[in-house]
Design an enzyme around this catalytic site. Structure first.
Site, PDB file in Angstrom:
ATOM      1  CG  HIS A   1      11.106 -11.799  -6.476  1.00 12.77           C
ATOM      2  ND1 HIS A   1      10.114 -12.613  -6.004  1.00 12.77           N
ATOM      3  CD2 HIS A   1      12.100 -12.652  -6.897  1.00 12.77           C
ATOM      4  CE1 HIS A   1      10.467 -13.885  -6.130  1.00 12.77           C
ATOM      5  NE2 HIS A   1      11.675 -13.931  -6.666  1.00 12.77           N
TER       6      HIS A   1
ATOM      7  CG  HIS B   1       6.314  -5.368 -15.953  1.00 11.02           C
ATOM      8  ND1 HIS B   1       5.893  -5.696 -17.215  1.00 11.02           N
ATOM      9  CD2 HIS B   1       7.333  -4.480 -16.101  1.00 11.02           C
ATOM     10  CE1 HIS B   1       6.640  -5.050 -18.106  1.00 11.02           C
ATOM     11  NE2 HIS B   1       7.508  -4.306 -17.452  1.00 11.02           N
TER      12      HIS B   1
ATOM     13  CG  ASP C   1       6.845 -12.540  -0.130  1.00 11.73           C
ATOM     14  OD1 ASP C   1       6.957 -13.693   0.335  1.00 11.73           O
ATOM     15  OD2 ASP C   1       7.356 -12.184  -1.205  1.00 11.73           O
TER      16      ASP C   1
END
Length: 467
Positions: free
Chosen positions: A317, A350, A405
């Site tokens: 994340h 993932h 990000d």
């Protein structure tokens, strides 16, 4: 009434100038409000009008309004073919079915619809993002982070009076309770992300103990105001500096730079504000979903934000960007660093669902980073990111490697922030979105009941051993 040319209407919005004053002979750089970030804003708006990406350095090569109009008309003709549709938005090509299928197959779980929202709309297929109906292109350069927070929490953009009152309340909420400050001093040497989670829980303890001097203010506003104060205070404590005092006369972005003891000239303030706006909300991603699950159980607001923070710091994340920038800022050859980062992305078990078109938040940050000249090594960081981007997706298709990000982290690196503050800075932006999701979950949808498909053995029998 004659229809205003899209370039003229775009320039009118960007320059805040009546369209009748914008003629073909006007030189873009002669406008008083022109600067590097205005150029970024202009390019983003043009891309939104055309429904396609443009060359990164387009605006640098165009001098006048007439040249820009000619370019726009030529590109519009290329995109529309022999019969141009009336609606420019119809020019956005639908991605090929295999592209959409590949994006969805990347992470089937993230495509499961778990509810409804009026907070934001994320369109991976077309590369679009809107906050409560406003495309982010309408917000960049025209609003501040405080206005976007008001939009996310209250549902509308504030007028001047509402904005002044909102800013005043945020400023009044910045001071931390003494017991939280003591906690930050005691844990100054620990990870800023861990300390931030702990401090949010400590705020809950202070509130329960009646030791919060700002308890009369909206809890959501207190959290938004205090997340930056938490990590700025810890940063000062671990650096051996006097603890920073928040400035009520400064905007949210200005106060962050002030408390981190960094320069706060207008360009740097606008860069921070841009990052905060673009990272404020991005649908029901992992951290927002975690906050909604907690809210659905009746957990208090401090608990929901703590859960979101814990989820957000994971390496799949928000937690990976600082590792990317640490590598990119080293002495490694850009191509070598890019190959390493691509290899890591390919090996990940993932991946997030990629945009079939580029994430609309990336280009404004990439262009802003290129136009800003920070400290030593700034250009090297961007060269590595450019190398990753070029090699990861040389043609159109899912783009899973570089996220918003990464470019926000590059900007924070250029502003002089240490890499372990990147995630707390991301959280300072995203907390507004988390809180909006928490309120929406409580108001509309109650508990979330996720279910797992059982794939283990069945009908086993236990035969006791004979003794």
């Amino acid at each position: 009434m004659a229809q205003v040319h899209p370039v003229i209407s775009t320039l009118s919005r960007v320059f805040d100038m009546p369209s009748e004053f914008i003629g073909d002979e006007l030189q873009l750089r002669a406008v008083d409000s022109w600067d590097d970030l205005t150029a970024v804003e202009l390019q983003v708006h043009l891309e939104h009008e055309l429904g396609t990406t443009l060359d990164d350095r387009l605006i640098e090569r165009i001098e006048s309004v007439g040249q820009l109009r000619a370019f726009f008309d030529e590109r519009l003709a290329e995109l529309s073919g022999p019969q141009a549709p009336d609606d420019v938005s119809a020019l956005v090509p639908a991605p090929p079915a295999p592209v959409v299928a590949a994006a969805r197959a990347a992470d089937d779980v993230s495509e499961v619809v778990v509810g409804e929202t009026g907070i934001s709309e994320v369109d991976h297929a077309r590369g679009r993002l809107s906050y409560r109906g406003y495309p982010i292109e309408e917000l960049i350069g025209r609003t501040t982070y405080e206005e976007v927070v008001h939009l996310l929490l209250r549902g509308w953009l504030p007028d001047a009076e509402e904005l002044a009152a909102f800013r005043s309340r945020l400023a009044a909420a910045r001071d931390l309770p003494p017991m939280v400050t003591a906690n930050l001093r005691a844990n100054a040497a620990s990870s800023p992300s861990s300390v931030l989670r702990t401090a949010v829980s400590a705020l809950a303890v202070a509130a329960e103990a009646g030791a919060d001097p700002a308890a009369h203010l909206d809890l959501r506003e207190r959290l938004i105001a205090r997340v930056p104060a938490i990590f700025a205070t810890q940063q000062a404590a671990r650096a051996g500096r006097p603890l920073p005092e928040p400035r009520p006369d400064l905007t949210h972005a200005e106060n962050i730079l002030h408390m981190l003891d960094l320069p706060r000239d207008p360009q740097r303030v606008r860069l921070v504000d841009l990052c905060l706006i673009l990272q404020a909300e991005h649908g029901c991603n992992a951290s927002a979903f975690a906050a909604r699950v907690a809210a659905g159980t009746g957990a208090d607001t401090f608990a929901t934000v703590t859960v979101a923070l814990a989820t957000f710091t994971g390496p799949l994340h928000g937690g990976a960007a600082h590792q990317v920038i640490d590598l990119a800022s080293g002495d490694t050859n850009p191509q070598t660093a890019a190959a390493y980062l691509r290899g890591r992305a390919d090996a990940a078990p993932h991946r997030p669902v990629p945009y079939a078109e580029e994430d609309p938040r990336v280009r404004p940050l990439r262009e802003a980073a290129r136009r800003f000249r920070g400290g030593p090594g700034s250009d090297h960081v961007l060269q590595v990111l450019d190398a990753v981007r070029a090699a990861a997706h040389p043609s159109k298709g899912p783009r899973p490697y570089l996220t918003v990000d990464c470019y926000a982290a590059a900007i924070y690196h250029m502003l002089g922030m240490p890499s372990d503050l990147f995630v707390p800075m991301f959280a300072a932006a995203r907390v507004a979105g988390w809180l909006a999701h928490v309120e929406e979950q409580r108001a509309q949808q109650g508990r979330i009941h996720p279910r797992l498909r059982y794939v283990g053995p069945r009908n086993l029998r236990h035969v006791p051993e004979q003794h």
